[in-house]
Design an enzyme around this catalytic site. Structure first.
Site, PDB file in Angstrom:
ATOM      1  N   HIS A   1      -9.961  -2.446  -6.149  1.00  0.00           N
ATOM      2  CA  HIS A   1      -8.718  -2.182  -6.803  1.00  0.00           C
ATOM      3  C   HIS A   1      -8.485  -3.174  -8.062  1.00  0.00           C
ATOM      4  O   HIS A   1      -8.259  -2.725  -9.050  1.00  0.00           O
ATOM      5  CB  HIS A   1      -7.408  -2.371  -5.822  1.00  0.00           C
ATOM      6  CG  HIS A   1      -6.200  -2.269  -6.634  1.00  0.00           C
ATOM      7  ND1 HIS A   1      -5.531  -1.158  -5.944  1.00  0.00           N
ATOM      8  CD2 HIS A   1      -5.522  -2.879  -7.416  1.00  0.00           C
ATOM      9  CE1 HIS A   1      -4.086  -1.517  -6.956  1.00  0.00           C
ATOM     10  NE2 HIS A   1      -4.306  -2.358  -7.635  1.00  0.00           N
ATOM     11  N   GLU A   2      -8.600  -4.517  -7.694  1.00  0.00           N
ATOM     12  CA  GLU A   2      -8.547  -5.576  -8.779  1.00  0.00           C
ATOM     13  C   GLU A   2      -9.538  -5.395 -10.021  1.00  0.00           C
ATOM     14  O   GLU A   2      -9.319  -5.383 -11.017  1.00  0.00           O
ATOM     15  CB  GLU A   2      -8.491  -6.914  -8.297  1.00  0.00           C
ATOM     16  CG  GLU A   2      -7.292  -7.395  -7.238  1.00  0.00           C
ATOM     17  CD  GLU A   2      -6.008  -6.575  -7.758  1.00  0.00           C
ATOM     18  OE1 GLU A   2      -5.827  -6.643  -8.799  1.00  0.00           O
ATOM     19  OE2 GLU A   2      -5.320  -6.452  -6.696  1.00  0.00           O
TER      20      GLU A   2
HETATM   21 NI    NI Z   1      -3.106  -3.424  -9.027  1.00  0.00          NI
END
Ligand code: NI
Length: 171
Positions: free
Chosen positions: A136-137
């Site tokens: 996600h990051e």
């Molecule tokens: Ni985020």
């Protein structure tokens, strides 16, 4: 250390591509520490530099959520070197999309190579929440938000809600 304002979607700044850092120098370490402080205060379990308007390939994470001692992870120039064929679906949220959650399917296990705070390349294997969080990051580093993994309809509903919220907060 300093708390930095988090950019809220929709915002063109969140769609930009981040650049690799040349090395993890003292300035990068300071950035990592500020990002961690900002993330803990929010509170969140991950933050990418573009979310605070810095277009560098830097992410910070801590998935302990206050259960036990903090376990901060800082990564510069992360690269996924392997991912599993099997996938996993987790509910995701994002500090740039407050109060919005949906299920996203990603590879269940990954191996990631990155520069740590000491400017040394490390490789780690992750599964479960950590694998989701790293992916996600890392998406943020290419201007991708978790809603970009959803259907067009779901994405536009969430972004419309956030737009309204922004207008409300501005007035
Ligand atoms: Ni985020």
């Amino acid at each position: 250390m300093a708390i930095l304002p988090i950019i809220i979607a929709p915002d063109p700044k969140l769609k930009k591509k981040a650049e690799a850092v040349k090395a993890v120098d003292p300035k990068t370490v300071e950035l990592m520490e500020n990002m961690l402080e900002t993330m803990y205060l929010a509170p969140g379990i991950g933050l990418a530099a573009p979310q605070i308007g810095v277009l560098k390939r830097v992410i910070v994470l801590d998935i302990t959520k206050g259960n036990g001692p903090p376990d901060p992870i800082c990564m510069a120039n992360p690269e996924i070197t392997w991912c599993s064929d099997d996938s996993a679906t987790h509910e995701e949220g994002c500090l740039s999309l407050p109060e919005q959650y949906d299920r996203v399917t990603r590879p269940a296990k990954i191996r990631v190579s990155f520069l740590n705070k000491k400017n040394v390349r490390e490789e780690c294997e992750a599964d479960g929440l950590l694998a989701t969080c790293i992916q996600h990051e890392m998406d943020h580093l290419t201007g991708t938000l978790f809603v970009d993994h959803l259907s067009h309809l779901k994405r536009s509903i969430i972004l419309r809600k956030l737009k309204k919220l922004k207008k409300l907060n501005a007035s």
